[in-house]
Design an enzyme around this catalytic site. Structure first.
Site, PDB file in Angstrom:
ATOM      1  N   TYR A  53      -1.888  -0.436  10.329  1.00  0.00           N
ATOM      2  CA  TYR A  53      -2.304  -0.971   8.839  1.00  0.00           C
ATOM      3  C   TYR A  53      -0.969  -0.280   8.453  1.00  0.00           C
ATOM      4  O   TYR A  53      -0.226  -0.892   8.010  1.00  0.00           O
ATOM      5  CB  TYR A  53      -3.545  -0.447   8.324  1.00  0.00           C
ATOM      6  CG  TYR A  53      -3.930  -0.679   7.109  1.00  0.00           C
ATOM      7  CD1 TYR A  53      -4.227  -1.583   6.715  1.00  0.00           C
ATOM      8  CD2 TYR A  53      -3.324   0.311   6.449  1.00  0.00           C
ATOM      9  CE1 TYR A  53      -4.376  -1.546   5.194  1.00  0.00           C
ATOM     10  CE2 TYR A  53      -3.504   0.054   4.584  1.00  0.00           C
ATOM     11  CZ  TYR A  53      -3.896  -1.085   4.308  1.00  0.00           C
ATOM     12  OH  TYR A  53      -4.034  -1.359   3.366  1.00  0.00           O
ATOM     13  N   SER A  81       0.539  -1.309  -0.105  1.00  0.00           N
ATOM     14  CA  SER A  81       0.315  -0.277   0.157  1.00  0.00           C
ATOM     15  C   SER A  81       0.970   1.322  -0.151  1.00  0.00           C
ATOM     16  O   SER A  81       2.063   1.419   0.334  1.00  0.00           O
ATOM     17  CB  SER A  81      -1.050   0.011   1.453  1.00  0.00           C
ATOM     18  OG  SER A  81      -1.507   1.328   0.969  1.00  0.00           O
TER      19      SER A  81
END
Length: 684
Positions: free
Chosen positions: A574, A561
């Site tokens: 995250y 990501s």
């Protein structure tokens, strides 16, 4: 506009073909052919024209459609014997069929077209049933045919398929007006009839009659494959499959020495019984006989000469020795029979590998070809059983097998095949494949030719995506929680048993909990790191075992990501897990490069549409952080990019394909941003 109506003879032919093709004892996939003759209206003259409809080259009886039929004019076909240039030039007659086409002609005519055209019967079936080939490959097949059928079925000695064989069968039909068909030595059967029903009934009379004849002979004797060999009995199913999963990557790597192959595993009772008995080495060495068999299974299989209790390392070492010897033997076979005009030698690796106590491993350029090769060899085992029951198995001579395997017409048929897709013969394992980026990636890789294992903890979602992609020859689902080591091992084992191994691993499984630091619990941290950091490590580690055993290189791709690079609010667990994944890419690229395994990553920005993560609450929390409506979150993300475009799952899938398609074959340790341009996420 007038609508097309199927000719009654064609409709009956297709129905008959489907019935015959539905039973593998009657004929194999893509084996055999059927035909019908009848009058139709000539669209030019408006008058009648006599036609023949016959299954075209490469078609399958069980799935035959009207488009799969060659449509030819009978008057032209019946004139061909007068133009026959002789047996030494019979291959020239294949081109002559093109001049017999009616209209556009339909499918390409097969080499067996002459058999159907020249036999004076309205309907003809040419099939490769196990029982019929057993008589055809028996040492005294001619005598046994007469004993079994009397004058109703006539023996025709071996002749390579072609125009001369059609002339021979036509002559037999004329000389024996009461006969219903023939046994073709070393080959199969042909039956005929005045109606479609009569032709089918005659074919089944030959097949079932041969079956009863063999069964009667079996009742009075010992096992046709001899006594059981000590230590060769099949392992219990679980142990058998574990052994197969351990051997398959090695075998697939060996079978892919010349050309990458997909693998298929078979452990039917018939195959296991064959391999447990004393005569299997002798019979396997004789090879198969029916042309449809050995064109798909090669001239003979590779056989492990060790029982299933042999230590795995010893078995693997012996298989490597046998593979080297097999390649030498195949090269010698080619050199014994090749002439100045022979096509170049094709791959020298085995298509069939037999392992006593474990089963049969078959290989092909795709999963269907690998599976069908195994089906053909299973039929060959049935043929050997039947022939050894009534006589001795005596296949056609090696030189004749070579003539067919390296036939110019067979080479031309192979040349007509479409070029393989970029990911052909590759097996992809996609975690989190049941939704979002994983689903899009699985679909894209399959569309580019890969066999795909759709792995997801939601069994229904994985099954749904696999079903969207296609049949079990293209995609299979597996249920796996990537935080569970045992489940990961079981999922990779299932992938190996389905397709022979793994080449392309996509670490995509993920989740996210959007919370500020002070509201992030240790459990929040653990669950996100457990799935993404720990889970991707566990999947990569288990997949690496397979990749290394195969020795074929491979790809591991992490769906990381931009949050692994960019620091954003309320995102500690995250973002840290994604940063962990990003560095795993570099570490594994360094460690696995010596095995030819490339490890790369993809860094998407927020993929909202189709995302399981965003639908599960992450979207609402991120929208709240940015002060926008959840429905507008995708547009919000797009507006903060340089390109002002929303990132979709398909864009991430395209990046995975770009990394694994071969165009970036010298790239490893790379992260590709798929974020429409987020300057803060530029890699520097």
């Amino acid at each position: 506009m007038a609508t097309h109506e199927t000719h009654p003879q064609v409709a009956a032919l297709i129905e008959r073909s489907h019935r015959l093709g539905a039973d593998p004892r009657t004929t194999n996939y893509a084996g055999g052919n059927t035909s019908a003759k009848g009058a139709a209206t000539d669209p030019v003259t408006g008058g009648p024209v006599d036609l023949m409809w016959v299954k075209g080259s490469g078609g399958d009886l069980g799935t035959l459609t009207e488009d799969g039929l060659a449509v030819l004019r009978l008057d032209r076909l019946r004139a061909l014997p007068d133009a026959y240039p002789g047996d030494d030039r019979e291959d020239e007659m294949v081109a002559a069929f093109d001049y017999c086409a009616h209209g556009k002609g339909g499918a390409a005519p097969s080499i067996d077209t002459a058999m159907h055209a020249l036999v004076d019967a309205a309907h003809v079936d040419h099939l490769h049933p196990d029982s019929g080939i057993a008589l055809a490959c028996a040492a005294d097949g001619e005598r046994l045919t007469a004993e079994c059928f009397g004058a109703r079925v006539v023996w025709v000695p071996w002749r390579r398929p072609g125009f001369r064989l059609g002339l021979d069968i036509a002559a037999v039909k004329d000389a024996h007006p009461d006969a219903i068909g023939v046994i073709l030595g070393g080959h199969g059967i042909t039956a005929w009839g005045a109606t479609s029903q009569e032709c089918e009934a005659n074919a089944m009379e030959i097949i079932r009659g041969a079956e009863r004849f063999i069964e009667s002979a079996a009742a009075g004797g010992g096992h046709p494959f001899g006594p059981e060999v000590d230590g060769h009995a099949p392992l219990p199913e679980r142990q058998r499959h574990d052994r197969a999963a351990a051997l398959l990557p090695v075998l697939r790597g060996l079978a892919s020495t010349d050309t990458p192959m997909i693998g298929h595993y078979t452990d039917t009772a018939e195959v296991l019984d064959f391999l447990a008995r004393a005569e299997h080495p002798r019979l396997a060495a004789l090879g198969t006989s029916c042309p449809d068999h050995f064109l798909r299974t090669k001239v003979r299989p590779m056989v492990l000469d060790a029982g299933p209790h042999t230590p795995l390392a010893e078995a693997v070492a012996r298989l490597r020795e046998l593979h080297a010897a097999y390649r030498d033997d195949y090269r010698a076979y080619y050199e014994r029979h090749a002439g100045p005009g022979s096509p170049p030698m094709r791959g020298a690796d085995p298509a069939i590998v037999l392992v006593p106590g474990v089963g049969m491993f078959s290989f092909g350029r795709d999963a269907q070809t690998a599976r069908v090769a195994g089906e053909f060899y299973a039929n060959a085992v049935n043929v050997m059983r039947g022939a050894e029951t009534v006589s001795d198995y005596a296949p056609i001579e090696e030189a004749e097998k070579f003539r067919i395997e390296y036939w110019a017409l067979e080479e031309a048929k192979l040349a007509r095949m479409p070029a393989p897709k970029p990911l052909a013969a590759r097996v992809a394992f996609v975690t989190g494949g049941g939704s979002g980026i994983g689903r899009a990636t699985a679909r894209r890789l399959a569309a580019e030719g890969a066999c795909v294992v759709v792995a997801d903890r939601d069994a229904e979602s994985a099954a749904a995506v696999a079903a969207e992609i296609g049949t079990a020859d293209t995609a299979v689902p597996v249920t796996v929680d990537v935080t569970d080591e045992a489940q990961i091992a079981a999922a990779l084992r299932a992938a190996v048993l389905a397709f022979g191994g793994v080449d392309l691993v996509v670490n995509n499984a993920g989740l996210s909990l959007s919370r500020p630091l002070l509201e992030t619990s240790a459990a929040d941290w653990d669950v996100q790191h457990g799935v993404m950091a720990r889970g991707s490590f566990l999947v990569a580690r288990e997949a690496a075992r397979v990749l290394i055993d195969q020795g074929m290189g491979g790809d591991i791709v992490y769906i990381s990501s931009k949050n692994g690079v960019v620091a954003g609010p309320d995102n500690i667990a995250y973002g840290a897990a994604k940063a962990d994944q990003a560095h795993q890419v570099r570490l594994l690229a360094a460690e696995l490069g010596g095995h030819g395994v490339r490890v790369n990553g993809v860094n998407p920005d927020g993929v909202v549409r189709g995302s399981g993560i965003f639908a599960g609450g992450w979207g609402a929390r991120r929208a709240a952080v940015y002060g926008v409506a959840e429905a507008d979150l995708g547009a919000f993300y797009a507006q903060r990019t340089l390109l002002k475009r929303e990132v979709l799952p398909e864009h991430v899938a395209a990046a995975v394909f770009a990394l694994t398609s071969g165009n970036l074959g010298h790239t490893t340790g790379l992260h590709i941003p798929v974020d429409a341009g987020v300057p803060a996420a530029f890699l520097r």
